[in-house]
Write an enzyme that holds these catalytic residues in place. Structure first.
Site, PDB file in Angstrom:
ATOM      1  N   GLU A 258     -24.071  19.649   4.443  1.00 32.11           N
ATOM      2  CA  GLU A 258     -24.279  19.749   5.890  1.00 32.11           C
ATOM      3  C   GLU A 258     -24.248  21.204   6.329  1.00 32.11           C
ATOM      4  O   GLU A 258     -24.266  21.488   7.519  1.00 32.11           O
ATOM      5  CB  GLU A 258     -23.235  18.949   6.642  1.00 32.11           C
ATOM      6  CG  GLU A 258     -21.807  19.415   6.389  1.00 32.11           C
ATOM      7  CD  GLU A 258     -20.945  19.231   7.621  1.00 32.11           C
ATOM      8  OE1 GLU A 258     -20.686  18.086   7.945  1.00 32.11           O
ATOM      9  OE2 GLU A 258     -20.546  20.242   8.228  1.00 32.11           O
TER      10      GLU A 258
ATOM     11  N   CYS B 185     -20.602  14.080   4.869  1.00 27.05           N
ATOM     12  CA  CYS B 185     -19.876  14.346   3.623  1.00 27.05           C
ATOM     13  C   CYS B 185     -20.345  13.524   2.428  1.00 27.05           C
ATOM     14  O   CYS B 185     -19.737  13.595   1.358  1.00 27.05           O
ATOM     15  CB  CYS B 185     -18.380  14.113   3.837  1.00 27.05           C
ATOM     16  SG  CYS B 185     -17.680  15.172   5.100  1.00 27.05           S
TER      17      CYS B 185
ATOM     18  N   ARG C  39      -9.699  10.466  17.202  1.00 22.90           N
ATOM     19  CA  ARG C  39      -9.190   9.292  16.479  1.00 22.90           C
ATOM     20  C   ARG C  39     -10.294   8.290  16.135  1.00 22.90           C
ATOM     21  O   ARG C  39     -10.117   7.444  15.260  1.00 22.90           O
ATOM     22  CB  ARG C  39      -8.107   8.598  17.309  1.00 22.90           C
ATOM     23  CG  ARG C  39      -6.808   9.394  17.344  1.00 22.90           C
ATOM     24  CD  ARG C  39      -5.740   8.657  18.109  1.00 22.90           C
ATOM     25  NE  ARG C  39      -4.492   9.399  18.069  1.00 22.90           N
ATOM     26  CZ  ARG C  39      -3.625   9.314  17.079  1.00 22.90           C
ATOM     27  NH1 ARG C  39      -3.853   8.522  16.056  1.00 22.90           N
ATOM     28  NH2 ARG C  39      -2.522  10.029  17.097  1.00 22.90           N
TER      29      ARG C  39
ATOM     30  N   THR D 151     -12.744   8.862  14.518  1.00 15.13           N
ATOM     31  CA  THR D 151     -13.189   9.110  13.137  1.00 15.13           C
ATOM     32  C   THR D 151     -12.410   8.259  12.132  1.00 15.13           C
ATOM     33  O   THR D 151     -12.777   8.210  10.967  1.00 15.13           O
ATOM     34  CB  THR D 151     -13.012  10.595  12.748  1.00 15.13           C
ATOM     35  OG1 THR D 151     -11.628  10.932  12.867  1.00 15.13           O
ATOM     36  CG2 THR D 151     -13.830  11.506  13.635  1.00 15.13           C
TER      37      THR D 151
ATOM     38  N   HIS E 264     -13.417   9.493  -0.482  1.00 20.44           N
ATOM     39  CA  HIS E 264     -13.627  10.694   0.328  1.00 20.44           C
ATOM     40  C   HIS E 264     -12.297  11.113   0.942  1.00 20.44           C
ATOM     41  O   HIS E 264     -11.476  10.279   1.325  1.00 20.44           O
ATOM     42  CB  HIS E 264     -14.672  10.473   1.418  1.00 20.44           C
ATOM     43  CG  HIS E 264     -14.851  11.692   2.270  1.00 20.44           C
ATOM     44  ND1 HIS E 264     -15.149  12.929   1.727  1.00 20.44           N
ATOM     45  CD2 HIS E 264     -14.720  11.898   3.606  1.00 20.44           C
ATOM     46  CE1 HIS E 264     -15.210  13.823   2.695  1.00 20.44           C
ATOM     47  NE2 HIS E 264     -14.949  13.229   3.842  1.00 20.44           N
TER      48      HIS E 264
ATOM     49  N   LYS F  27      -4.180  12.371   3.633  1.00 19.65           N
ATOM     50  CA  LYS F  27      -3.598  11.083   4.014  1.00 19.65           C
ATOM     51  C   LYS F  27      -4.602   9.920   3.974  1.00 19.65           C
ATOM     52  O   LYS F  27      -4.269   8.815   3.540  1.00 19.65           O
ATOM     53  CB  LYS F  27      -2.996  11.189   5.419  1.00 19.65           C
ATOM     54  CG  LYS F  27      -1.715  12.027   5.501  1.00 19.65           C
ATOM     55  CD  LYS F  27      -0.523  11.239   5.027  1.00 19.65           C
ATOM     56  CE  LYS F  27       0.768  12.030   5.044  1.00 19.65           C
ATOM     57  NZ  LYS F  27       1.241  12.341   6.390  1.00 19.65           N
TER      58      LYS F  27
ATOM     59  N   ARG G 163      -4.154   6.210   2.232  1.00 18.51           N
ATOM     60  CA  ARG G 163      -4.046   4.994   3.032  1.00 18.51           C
ATOM     61  C   ARG G 163      -5.126   3.978   2.671  1.00 18.51           C
ATOM     62  O   ARG G 163      -4.858   2.782   2.537  1.00 18.51           O
ATOM     63  CB  ARG G 163      -4.138   5.366   4.520  1.00 18.51           C
ATOM     64  CG  ARG G 163      -3.760   4.227   5.430  1.00 18.51           C
ATOM     65  CD  ARG G 163      -3.654   4.747   6.876  1.00 18.51           C
ATOM     66  NE  ARG G 163      -4.181   3.755   7.794  1.00 18.51           N
ATOM     67  CZ  ARG G 163      -4.688   4.023   8.986  1.00 18.51           C
ATOM     68  NH1 ARG G 163      -4.737   5.269   9.407  1.00 18.51           N
ATOM     69  NH2 ARG G 163      -5.134   3.063   9.767  1.00 18.51           N
TER      70      ARG G 163
ATOM     71  N   ASN H 136     -10.852  19.974   2.759  1.00 21.83           N
ATOM     72  CA  ASN H 136     -11.970  19.040   2.750  1.00 21.83           C
ATOM     73  C   ASN H 136     -13.260  19.787   2.449  1.00 21.83           C
ATOM     74  O   ASN H 136     -13.766  20.516   3.300  1.00 21.83           O
ATOM     75  CB  ASN H 136     -12.067  18.337   4.116  1.00 21.83           C
ATOM     76  CG  ASN H 136     -13.247  17.384   4.198  1.00 21.83           C
ATOM     77  OD1 ASN H 136     -13.891  17.095   3.191  1.00 21.83           O
ATOM     78  ND2 ASN H 136     -13.524  16.899   5.393  1.00 21.83           N
TER      79      ASN H 136
ATOM     80  N   SER I 169     -19.935  10.826   7.743  1.00 24.36           N
ATOM     81  CA  SER I 169     -19.921  10.471   9.162  1.00 24.36           C
ATOM     82  C   SER I 169     -21.330  10.201   9.644  1.00 24.36           C
ATOM     83  O   SER I 169     -22.306  10.773   9.168  1.00 24.36           O
ATOM     84  CB  SER I 169     -19.306  11.614   9.981  1.00 24.36           C
ATOM     85  OG  SER I 169     -17.935  11.700   9.724  1.00 24.36           O
TER      86      SER I 169
END
Lengths: 134, 353
Positions: free
Chosen positions: B82, B114, B201, B203, B236, B241, B245, B268, B298
């Site tokens: 990108e 990404c 949020r 995202t 990814h 975190k 998760r 990232n 995204s």
């Protein structure tokens, strides 16, 4: 810099394209059509080769007063490198601090940005050198 | 016909900046940001590095490991990113010239936030599987930027990896790939804008987690597999975190994602994130081991892969190029002023060409 002029030299800047005179064995970079020593005896005997990209520092200097397009990099090092094929190349040395550079240290060519024709112009890429680990 | 990875190569710039240093400048709690994102430092490209130089370095590392492969047998090369240096003019043509595989081939640049690198892998799989090309090169690389002071600035970093996709002497068979794609505007950058925007949020749940879990479940269902069947998994990793998760949500353990989780050390790397994580796994994987991969982009979509390491990995010359761990350890920490200079955040007088 004229785009076409740089573009013509891309094979040498990207892949270290050189020529060897098969009359005397000398290697030339950038490539030339006739050996500067053998002259007409070299005609038809100039063979293309890609340098392997490794060599050792022959001499170096640290640049503190840079041309405008290299201001952001200063202080930076410029090295003369004796390539393993015997030919001498000059470029910047990256990934190293001036205090760590030694004559004779092994270096390897890598592709980096060399410059650009302003923010809307062509970007130029070519070889710089970095130390070989170990 | 079996299609898979014949070789791979990685590259990460050596400069690093810490969240603490970024927080110090903007009056934010960098330590808290480091803990909440699980990012200890992020990679920063030198002023003379961009997606083209990173892609070239990764692709050359890939070719060093397979000197028996003639670059002229590469029929396709795709660079997913990108942050291509040009809006119009492909990054891939320069990379192709630099590894000696042009001109009798096809090249294109990909963009899907990404996951453009894994989209490139899927394209190469199709071309190789249909015998249109002998080898295809798929690269994911980025020099992503976050606006100064934006939370993205704590994570957006640089790096990339390159894969040689083929059907002969495969070190890792790609058994299956499935994707999950919707129109979800969680993160974007408009034409001409220097920095991306994001939905905060938004995202998370409707974007990253929905797409990654959906693609993962598709792969598990279509391959009739369970998380316990895999030795490694890489998801990814926009921060440290999220992949932890999502792994837990799907039934994968921390141990399975440990090797491929690089964001805590380098941030990232966007299109480079999953390709680099997969490269780190290929650096250590043994014959017969299986790897579960899900990339996320995204916009939004996720690409899932089921991969099995073959016996060829024992004859494969990993040491012919630097391992990912080399690039992780070879680092130089810089302060924010140097970072701002390197990333063009300081306006200087325009030079005369």
């Amino acid at each position: 810099m004229a785009t076409a002029r740089f573009w013509r030299e891309n094979p040498s800047r990207y892949n270290l394209k050189a020529v060897r005179c098969n009359n005397c064995g000398r290697v030339f970079f950038p490539p030339r059509g006739v050996c500067s020593v053998c002259h007409r005896k070299s005609i038809g005997k100039m063979e293309c080769l890609n340098l392997k990209g490794e060599g050792e520092v022959f001499s170096f200097t640290v640049v503190h007063e840079a041309p405008s397009q290299f201001e952001i990099l200063k202080p930076y090092m410029v090295v003369m490198v004796k390539m393993d094929e015997g030919v001498m190349l000059t470029s910047q040395l990256i990934n190293s601090d001036p205090k760590d550079v030694k004559i004779g240290m092994r270096v390897k060519a890598t592709l980096r940005r060399l410059g650009e024709d302003g923010p809307s112009g062509v970007i130029y890429y070519g070889y710089k050198f970095r130390p070989i680990e170990g | 016909m079996e299609v898979g990875i014949v070789s791979y190569g990685a590259y990460v710039p050596r400069y690093r900046i810490t969240p603490q240093e970024i927080g110090r400048v903007w009056g934010s709690d960098g330590e808290a940001m480091s803990k909440s994102l699980l990012i200890n430092s992020k990679s920063v490209p030198a002023p003379d590095e961009d997606v083209i130089t990173i892609s070239t370095e990764a692709a050359r590392n890939m070719m060093r490991r397979v000197p028996e492969v003639d670059p002229k047998d590469i029929g396709a090369l795709y660079v997913g990113s990108e942050s291509h240096p040009y809006a119009v003019k492909p990054s891939g043509t320069i990379v192709a010239e630099a590894i000696g595989c042009s001109p009798n081939m096809t090249v294109a640049d990909y963009e899907f936030a990404c996951k453009a690198g894994t989209a490139a892998i899927q394209t190469c799989m199709g071309l190789v599987g249909s015998c249109m090309v002998k080898y295809g090169v798929a690269i994911g690389a980025d020099t992503s930027q976050g606006a100064p002071g934006d939370p993205l600035e704590y994570s957006a970093s640089a790096g990339g990896a390159s894969f040689l996709i083929g059907s002969k002497d495969i070190i890792a068979v790609i058994n299956h790939t499935s994707s999950f794609t919707t129109d979800t505007p969680d993160f974007w950058r408009r034409e001409g804008q220097d920095y991306p925007s994001h939905g905060g949020r938004f995202t998370g749940e409707p974007a990253y987690f929905k797409h990654v879990t959906s693609a993962a479940k598709l792969v598990l269902k279509r391959t009739n597999s369970a998380p316990a069947d895999y030795q490694y998994a890489v998801f990814h990793q926009p921060n440290g975190k999220f992949p932890q998760r999502v792994a837990k949500m799907l039934g994968f353990t921390d141990k399975q994602i440990e090797v491929g989780l690089l964001t805590p050390q380098i941030g990232n790397t966007y299109s480079g994130a999953v390709p680099l994580g997969l490269s780190a796994i290929l650096d250590v994987a043994q014959p017969g081991e299986r790897v579960f991969v899900v990339a996320y982009g995204s916009g939004a979509g996720a690409d899932g892969f089921d991969i099995t390491i073959t016996d060829n990995i024992t004859r494969f010359n990993r040491s012919a190029a630097p391992l990912v761990s080399h690039y992780i350890e070879d680092k130089k920490v810089i302060d924010y002023a140097t970072y701002a200079k390197f990333r063009g955040k300081i306006r200087v007088k325009e030079e005369v060409a």
